[in-house]
Design a protein around this motif. Structure first.
Motif, PDB file in Angstrom:
ATOM      1  N   ASN A   2       0.821  -1.203   0.000  1.00 12.75           N
ATOM      2  CA  ASN A   2       0.000   0.000   0.000  1.00 12.75           C
ATOM      3  C   ASN A   2       0.857   1.256   0.000  1.00 12.75           C
ATOM      4  O   ASN A   2       1.942   1.280   0.570  1.00 12.75           O
ATOM      5  CB  ASN A   2      -0.911   0.033   1.229  1.00 12.75           C
ATOM      6  N   ARG A   4       0.315   5.169   1.086  1.00 13.07           N
ATOM      7  CA  ARG A   4      -0.558   6.124   1.753  1.00 13.07           C
ATOM      8  C   ARG A   4      -0.125   7.538   1.390  1.00 13.07           C
ATOM      9  O   ARG A   4       1.051   7.865   1.440  1.00 13.07           O
ATOM     10  CB  ARG A   4      -0.491   5.915   3.256  1.00 13.07           C
ATOM     11  N   ALA A  10      -3.449  13.312  -1.770  1.00 21.23           N
ATOM     12  CA  ALA A  10      -4.764  12.741  -2.080  1.00 21.23           C
ATOM     13  C   ALA A  10      -5.614  13.730  -2.870  1.00 21.23           C
ATOM     14  O   ALA A  10      -6.282  13.356  -3.839  1.00 21.23           O
ATOM     15  CB  ALA A  10      -5.471  12.321  -0.799  1.00 21.23           C
ATOM     16  N   ARG A  39      -1.120  -0.277  -4.175  1.00 24.35           N
ATOM     17  CA  ARG A  39      -2.497   0.167  -3.970  1.00 24.35           C
ATOM     18  C   ARG A  39      -2.414   1.531  -3.300  1.00 24.35           C
ATOM     19  O   ARG A  39      -1.812   1.670  -2.244  1.00 24.35           O
ATOM     20  CB  ARG A  39      -3.205  -0.839  -3.072  1.00 24.35           C
ATOM     21  N   GLN A  41      -3.795   4.795  -1.269  1.00 24.70           N
ATOM     22  CA  GLN A  41      -4.803   5.109  -0.270  1.00 24.70           C
ATOM     23  C   GLN A  41      -4.624   6.545   0.213  1.00 24.70           C
ATOM     24  O   GLN A  41      -3.527   7.093   0.155  1.00 24.70           O
ATOM     25  CB  GLN A  41      -4.652   4.194   0.947  1.00 24.70           C
ATOM     26  N   ASP A  42      -5.716   7.107   0.728  1.00 25.12           N
ATOM     27  CA  ASP A  42      -5.581   8.408   1.391  1.00 25.12           C
ATOM     28  C   ASP A  42      -5.097   8.180   2.824  1.00 25.12           C
ATOM     29  O   ASP A  42      -4.805   7.042   3.217  1.00 25.12           O
ATOM     30  CB  ASP A  42      -6.889   9.203   1.328  1.00 25.12           C
ATOM     31  N   GLY A  45      -6.848   5.471   4.786  1.00 23.10           N
ATOM     32  CA  GLY A  45      -6.830   4.113   4.261  1.00 23.10           C
ATOM     33  C   GLY A  45      -7.861   3.848   3.182  1.00 23.10           C
ATOM     34  O   GLY A  45      -8.035   2.714   2.750  1.00 23.10           O
ATOM     35  N   ASP A  46      -8.568   4.900   2.721  1.00 19.37           N
ATOM     36  CA  ASP A  46      -9.574   4.731   1.657  1.00 19.37           C
ATOM     37  C   ASP A  46      -8.882   4.575   0.311  1.00 19.37           C
ATOM     38  O   ASP A  46      -7.933   5.286   0.001  1.00 19.37           O
ATOM     39  CB  ASP A  46     -10.526   5.935   1.622  1.00 19.37           C
ATOM     40  N   PHE A  47      -9.375   3.669  -0.496  1.00 17.64           N
ATOM     41  CA  PHE A  47      -8.790   3.348  -1.801  1.00 17.64           C
ATOM     42  C   PHE A  47      -8.898   4.529  -2.777  1.00 17.64           C
ATOM     43  O   PHE A  47      -9.951   5.150  -2.877  1.00 17.64           O
ATOM     44  CB  PHE A  47      -9.502   2.132  -2.395  1.00 17.64           C
ATOM     45  N   ARG A  69     -10.954  -0.426  -8.328  1.00 19.04           N
ATOM     46  CA  ARG A  69     -10.558  -1.180  -7.129  1.00 19.04           C
ATOM     47  C   ARG A  69     -10.017  -2.579  -7.452  1.00 19.04           C
ATOM     48  O   ARG A  69      -8.967  -2.955  -6.972  1.00 19.04           O
ATOM     49  CB  ARG A  69     -11.752  -1.289  -6.189  1.00 19.04           C
TER      50      ARG A  69
END
Length: 154
Positions: A2, A4, A10, A39, A41-42, A45-47, A69
């Motif tokens: 991930n 972040r 974001a 992956r 994420q903001d 943790g949102d995709f 997603r």
């Protein structure tokens, strides 16, 4: 793995930026090796999407591949990206002669361009991350565009 992003990172990604600068991410002291798929994420943790790493010391550090997603980045995905690029150019009904086949971020293949002339294509990789998938991209392009030859430049 991930990735972040900071609040500003974001916001930029949501606004449509096609890449992520090193200072916009919170996950790594140094970005992972070129070609690593992550992956995005903001801070909560949102995709937000999927990206490919350009490697340590690169700027931009990451390039956005998709904002969907569920993704499988196998050979069929790369072939589908090439096919979508070629389909866009066919729809333009351009006359025969030198022309662009792939136009980087506009075709979902950030940092890659491909031109064709007399059945020979020139692929230009401005992305170390995308170049790690060059074999898959080039195989798809050779098959789908029925090329006589292929040159690559990094």
């Amino acid at each position: 793995m991930n990735l972040r992003l900071s609040l500003n990172g974001a916001k930029a990604l949501i606004a449509g930026d096609p890449w992520i600068l090193p200072q916009s991410q919170l996950s790594f002291r140094l970005p992972p090796a070129a070609g690593t798929l992550l992956r995005v994420q903001d801070m909560n943790g949102d995709f937000l999407g999927w990206c490919v790493s350009e490697g340590p010391q690169a700027n931009p550090a990451f390039r956005i591949l998709k904002r969907e997603r569920k993704m499988d980045f196998g050979a069929s995905w790369w072939a589908a990206q090439v096919e979508q690029s070629l389909a866009k150019r066919r729809a333009l009904a351009l006359p025969e002669g030198p022309r662009r086949l792939i136009h980087g971020e506009a075709d979902g293949l950030p940092g890659l361009s491909a031109e064709i002339s007399d059945g020979v294509a020139l692929l230009s990789y401005a992305s170390l991350g995308l170049a790690t998938y060059g074999d898959l991209i080039e195989a798809a392009l050779l098959q789908q565009a029925r090329l006589r030859g292929l040159w690559r430049r990094h």
